[in-house]
Design an enzyme around this catalytic site. Structure first.
Site, PDB file in Angstrom:
ATOM      1  CE  LYS A 170       5.426   4.917  12.692  1.00 43.41           C
ATOM      2  NZ  LYS A 170       4.358   4.432  11.806  1.00 43.41           N
ATOM      3  CG  ASN A 184       2.508  -1.374  14.104  1.00 41.44           C
ATOM      4  OD1 ASN A 184       3.207  -2.365  14.210  1.00 41.44           O
ATOM      5  ND2 ASN A 184       2.662  -0.508  13.108  1.00 41.44           N
ATOM      6  CB  SER A 201      -0.958  -0.007   1.194  1.00 46.31           C
ATOM      7  OG  SER A 201      -0.249  -0.142   2.412  1.00 46.31           O
ATOM      8  CD1 TRP A 202       5.637   3.758   2.954  1.00 50.71           C
ATOM      9  CD2 TRP A 202       3.961   5.071   2.336  1.00 50.71           C
ATOM     10  NE1 TRP A 202       6.012   5.073   3.196  1.00 50.71           N
ATOM     11  CE2 TRP A 202       4.984   5.901   2.813  1.00 50.71           C
ATOM     12  CE3 TRP A 202       2.780   5.672   1.879  1.00 50.71           C
ATOM     13  CZ2 TRP A 202       4.903   7.296   2.857  1.00 50.71           C
ATOM     14  CZ3 TRP A 202       2.682   7.071   1.911  1.00 50.71           C
ATOM     15  CH2 TRP A 202       3.730   7.861   2.393  1.00 50.71           C
TER      16      TRP A 202
END
Length: 335
Positions: free
Chosen positions: A198, A263, A18-19
């Site tokens: 993160k 995540n 997707s990215w």
């Protein structure tokens, strides 16, 4: 050794998730012709025939005159001056395995927010050591940027990171559009590790949501995660940086709160009572925080930074600790 990107340097993207798809979309929308390494036969055929990726962001339609999808990695890299890596970090070695042409005359940009498992290296560190590049030939493309929103033209703030701000701005020009706001930084270490950390903290937030904790607690958990991130960066690699800006804090917030976050989703499943194995099996895309939790713990044995949230996530994922009991223990350590 100084490295300057030529203004006419062509971009190539490695990866078909997707990215990667969103990045190709940005470049192509800006009028550029983009080389694209796609090793999945179904995706490759669909891109060539219909200009669509049938597996990721399938509603994005490409101008086929702007993309050159290929399963020949050497050909894609050979024709590019800027090589953008956009695969899950766990599969980076596998994606690059067929490469036989040198990267010595290329500029490599990592759009990967993960760590290379087993090597305990960030992508920038891995590319530097594996392919003999200097950090002056390596950059990052980071910030709070879910592919789903970027591909649909939602306003997004992205950061290009290079040791040379001139190179960063030249790369940024290739992504420039009305819906992309760009900033620039030289903090390769800090921003890359912030993007890795993160994901671990989003797992903790997902667990908390799955366990039934409310917004009040989530705010405390994320505030402590931001402090833990800043502490790790400062103690492991001191530098002049402001971690309250979007490339650090913004990326943390969007990953912790967004329903697009893989995540957070993995943590949510675990908080709901799924075993780690079954939760991973339910995931359709890679949750980078799973690999990051083990790698960061290993790296932190050198620095000995106090990281109770990251430690809690590691124990749940790798030591079979109860998410509920671990969260109760964590509560006593938060401010």
């Amino acid at each position: 050794m100084e490295y300057k990107i030529g203004p006419e340097a062509r971009c190539a993207v490695v990866g078909h998730g997707s990215w990667a798809t969103a990045i190709v979309g940005l470049l192509a929308a800006g009028g550029q012709r983009v080389g694209w390494y796609v090793r999945n036969p179904e995706v490759l055929e669909s891109l060539r025939r219909e200009g669509r990726n049938p597996r990721y962001l399938s509603d994005v339609e490409f101008d086929r005159g702007r993309i050159d999808p290929s399963d020949d990695l050497d050909a894609v890299v050979r024709d590019a001056g800027i090589v953008i890596l956009a695969t899950p970090s766990a599969y980076l070695r596998e994606f690059l395995a067929p490469l036989s042409v040198p990267l010595s005359d290329k500029f490599v940009v990592s759009a990967i927010k993960g760590i290379v498992p087993g090597d305990y290296q960030t992508v920038a560190e891995y590319v530097r050591s594996r392919y003999g590049l200097s950090f002056n030939q390596i950059g990052l493309f980071s910030g709070p940027s879910h592919a789903e929103e970027v591909s649909r033209g939602k306003l997004s703030y992205l950061t290009v990171v290079c040791t040379d701000l001139g190179n960063a701005r030249l790369i940024g020009e290739k992504f420039s559009s009305a819906n992309i706001r760009l900033s620039y930084s030289t903090d390769i270490y800090g921003i890359e590790y912030a993007a890795i950390l993160k994901n671990i903290y989003a797992l903790a937030v997902g667990m908390a949501v799955g366990l039934g904790y409310g917004d009040n607690f989530l705010a405390v958990l994320i505030a402590n995660a931001a402090g833990e991130m800043a502490r790790f960066l400062e103690e492991s690699y001191p530098a002049e940086r402001t971690t309250q800006v979007s490339a650090y804090l913004g990326d943390l917030l969007v990953t912790c709160y967004s329903t697009y976050s893989r995540n957070r989703r993995l943590g949510l499943l675990i908080g709901h009572g799924c075993t780690v194995k079954s939760a991973l099996n339910e995931m359709t895309m890679v949750a980078e925080g799973y690999f990051a939790a083990e790698c960061i713990r290993h790296i932190n044995t050198r620095h000995r930074v106090e990281m109770p949230i990251a430690e809690m996530v590691y124990r749940v994922l790798y030591e079979g600790a109860s998410a509920r009991r671990s969260m109760l223990e964590l509560i006593t350590k938060l401010l």
